[in-house]
Design a protein around this motif. Sequence first.
Motif, PDB file in Angstrom:
ATOM      1  N   UNK A 122      -4.877   2.696  -6.529  1.00 29.11           N
ATOM      2  CA  UNK A 122      -4.417   1.473  -5.877  1.00 29.11           C
ATOM      3  C   UNK A 122      -4.787   0.293  -6.763  1.00 29.11           C
ATOM      4  N   UNK A 123      -3.819  -0.584  -7.007  1.00 26.76           N
ATOM      5  CA  UNK A 123      -4.055  -1.817  -7.739  1.00 26.76           C
ATOM      6  C   UNK A 123      -4.057  -2.969  -6.751  1.00 26.76           C
ATOM      7  N   UNK A 124      -4.963  -3.915  -6.950  1.00 21.74           N
ATOM      8  CA  UNK A 124      -5.049  -5.060  -6.049  1.00 21.74           C
ATOM      9  C   UNK A 124      -5.308  -6.325  -6.846  1.00 21.74           C
ATOM     10  N   UNK A 125      -4.806  -7.437  -6.339  1.00 20.39           N
ATOM     11  CA  UNK A 125      -5.093  -8.740  -6.929  1.00 20.39           C
ATOM     12  C   UNK A 125      -5.966  -9.537  -5.978  1.00 20.39           C
ATOM     13  N   UNK A 126      -6.932 -10.233  -6.543  1.00 19.83           N
ATOM     14  CA  UNK A 126      -7.791 -11.107  -5.763  1.00 19.83           C
ATOM     15  C   UNK A 126      -7.210 -12.526  -5.668  1.00 19.83           C
ATOM     16  N   UNK A 127      -5.937 -12.695  -5.999  1.00 23.50           N
ATOM     17  CA  UNK A 127      -5.348 -14.028  -5.949  1.00 23.50           C
ATOM     18  C   UNK A 127      -5.537 -14.674  -4.584  1.00 23.50           C
ATOM     19  N   UNK A 128      -5.765 -15.980  -4.600  1.00 22.45           N
ATOM     20  CA  UNK A 128      -5.937 -16.718  -3.348  1.00 22.45           C
ATOM     21  C   UNK A 128      -4.674 -17.454  -2.938  1.00 22.45           C
ATOM     22  N   UNK A 129      -3.614 -17.422  -3.782  1.00 20.82           N
ATOM     23  CA  UNK A 129      -2.420 -18.181  -3.417  1.00 20.82           C
ATOM     24  C   UNK A 129      -1.127 -17.687  -4.054  1.00 20.82           C
ATOM     25  N   UNK A 130      -1.200 -16.975  -5.185  1.00 17.90           N
ATOM     26  CA  UNK A 130       0.013 -16.590  -5.897  1.00 17.90           C
ATOM     27  C   UNK A 130       0.765 -15.485  -5.164  1.00 17.90           C
ATOM     28  N   UNK A 131       2.051 -15.389  -5.426  1.00 14.68           N
ATOM     29  CA  UNK A 131       2.895 -14.419  -4.744  1.00 14.68           C
ATOM     30  C   UNK A 131       2.548 -12.985  -5.138  1.00 14.68           C
ATOM     31  N   UNK A 132       2.122 -12.207  -4.170  1.00 11.61           N
ATOM     32  CA  UNK A 132       1.841 -10.792  -4.406  1.00 11.61           C
ATOM     33  C   UNK A 132       3.149 -10.047  -4.690  1.00 11.61           C
ATOM     34  N   UNK A 133       4.217 -10.504  -4.076  1.00  6.94           N
ATOM     35  CA  UNK A 133       5.524  -9.885  -4.318  1.00  6.94           C
ATOM     36  C   UNK A 133       5.950 -10.053  -5.770  1.00  6.94           C
ATOM     37  N   UNK A 134       5.757 -11.244  -6.322  1.00  6.31           N
ATOM     38  CA  UNK A 134       6.102 -11.489  -7.725  1.00  6.31           C
ATOM     39  C   UNK A 134       5.228 -10.660  -8.657  1.00  6.31           C
ATOM     40  N   UNK A 135       3.936 -10.542  -8.353  1.00  8.44           N
ATOM     41  CA  UNK A 135       3.054  -9.738  -9.191  1.00  8.44           C
ATOM     42  C   UNK A 135       3.463  -8.268  -9.140  1.00  8.44           C
ATOM     43  N   UNK A 136       3.881  -7.804  -7.974  1.00  9.12           N
ATOM     44  CA  UNK A 136       4.298  -6.405  -7.828  1.00  9.12           C
ATOM     45  C   UNK A 136       5.510  -6.090  -8.686  1.00  9.12           C
ATOM     46  N   UNK A 137       6.330  -7.103  -8.965  1.00  7.02           N
ATOM     47  CA  UNK A 137       7.543  -6.881  -9.752  1.00  7.02           C
ATOM     48  C   UNK A 137       7.234  -6.453 -11.184  1.00  7.02           C
ATOM     49  N   UNK A 138       6.004  -6.691 -11.644  1.00 12.23           N
ATOM     50  CA  UNK A 138       5.619  -6.304 -12.999  1.00 12.23           C
ATOM     51  C   UNK A 138       5.182  -4.844 -13.075  1.00 12.23           C
ATOM     52  N   UNK A 139       5.130  -4.147 -11.930  1.00 12.16           N
ATOM     53  CA  UNK A 139       4.565  -2.802 -11.878  1.00 12.16           C
ATOM     54  C   UNK A 139       5.647  -1.738 -11.699  1.00 12.16           C
ATOM     55  N   UNK A 140       5.354  -0.552 -12.205  1.00  7.28           N
ATOM     56  CA  UNK A 140       6.259   0.589 -12.026  1.00  7.28           C
ATOM     57  C   UNK A 140       6.100   1.211 -10.649  1.00  7.28           C
ATOM     58  N   UNK A 141       4.896   1.030 -10.046  1.00  8.79           N
ATOM     59  CA  UNK A 141       4.615   1.622  -8.738  1.00  8.79           C
ATOM     60  C   UNK A 141       4.169   0.532  -7.758  1.00  8.79           C
ATOM     61  N   UNK A 142       5.076  -0.361  -7.377  1.00  5.02           N
ATOM     62  CA  UNK A 142       4.689  -1.473  -6.492  1.00  5.02           C
ATOM     63  C   UNK A 142       4.180  -1.031  -5.126  1.00  5.02           C
ATOM     64  N   UNK A 143       4.506   0.184  -4.717  1.00 11.81           N
ATOM     65  CA  UNK A 143       4.004   0.673  -3.433  1.00 11.81           C
ATOM     66  C   UNK A 143       2.506   0.877  -3.409  1.00 11.81           C
ATOM     67  N   UNK A 144       1.889   0.967  -4.599  1.00 17.73           N
ATOM     68  CA  UNK A 144       0.436   1.159  -4.708  1.00 17.73           C
ATOM     69  C   UNK A 144      -0.296  -0.160  -4.955  1.00 17.73           C
ATOM     70  N   UNK A 145       0.353  -1.275  -4.644  1.00 19.91           N
ATOM     71  CA  UNK A 145      -0.215  -2.592  -4.966  1.00 19.91           C
ATOM     72  C   UNK A 145      -0.216  -3.476  -3.725  1.00 19.91           C
TER      73      UNK A 145
END
Length: 291
Positions: A122-145
Amino acid sequence: MSTAAISTPSAPAVVGVIGGGRMGAGIAQSFAAAGSSVTVVESGERAAAAALDRVATGMERAAERGRLSEPAADVLGRVSVVGSVDELPRTCGLVVEAVPEDASLKARLLAAAERVVSPATVLASNTSSLSVTDLAAALSRPGRFLGMHFFNPVPASELIEIVVAPETGEETLRLALDWTHALGKKDVVVKDSPGFASSRLGVTLGLEAIRMVEEGVAEPEAIDDAMSLGYRHPMGPLRLTDLVGLDVRLAIAEHLHATLGERFAPPRLLRDKVARGELGRKTGQGFYAWP
C-alpha cells in the motif's frame, strides 16, 4: 459454546517512510513503537543523520513520558535510513510519502517507490491538501493508494485523516484503518477534495486569525486565548500556525485559493512573514518568539 477470539489490528511488519523531516520522523517513530521495521528515505549524509536524530530524540521524549512499552534503544534499533527510494525493502507492507507539499515531487517519488516494492504494498501520501486523485494518476496500481494525513506531533496526536480517491480499493482502505488503530489513533475517512476536512477548516480559522492581527484587532496571544479558553481549543490558531510552519500554511492556503476561491486568499502579513524567514517554531520566530 466457544467464543471466537477478537483479533487486534497490528502494524505492518515492514514500513517505508519517504522523507525524514519532522512529520516523516514522527511517522517512523510511531510505526517503530508499534513493532514495525522502518526504513526512512532521506538523501544526503547530513540530512540522513538529522532524520535519525529526530527519531531518536522523539523516542527519548516518549520514553520519559512513559509512552513506550520497551526501551527507546530497542525501538530505535528497528529504524534505518537509506539515501534512495530504490533502497526501500520490497517487503514493505506500507510506504508513506512525507515530503514537502509539491505535487510533482510527491508523484515522482511515489511512482519510483511503486517500481521497487511488491504489487501488494500500500502506498500512501501524508499530504495535507493536495489532490490524492491527481497523485494516484502517476501510479500503475492506483487501487493500492490513498491519503494518510498524520498530524503534528505525530507520536502524540490522536488522529489520522484517511483520504479516499475514486480508485482506492476497499482492501486498501481496510488495511489503512487497521494500521491507524494499531498505532492507537482514531480515523476520519473523507473523500478526496481540496484541503480534505481538517486542513480546509483549520486553515480557514488560521487565515482569519492572521487577518485580525493584520487589522490590529488584537494581539496574537489574545486571539489564541479567545479560542483556547472560550472554545476549548487545545491551542490557539496562531500558535498552531507557528507549530505547523508559516510556509506550510501559506502553501496550503495558495492551493485552496486556487481551487476553492477568494475566501482562502493568503493575507499579506502571512506572505511577508514567510518572505522574511519567520516560519514559526522551526526558525525561532513566527507570531511568537520560540527559544
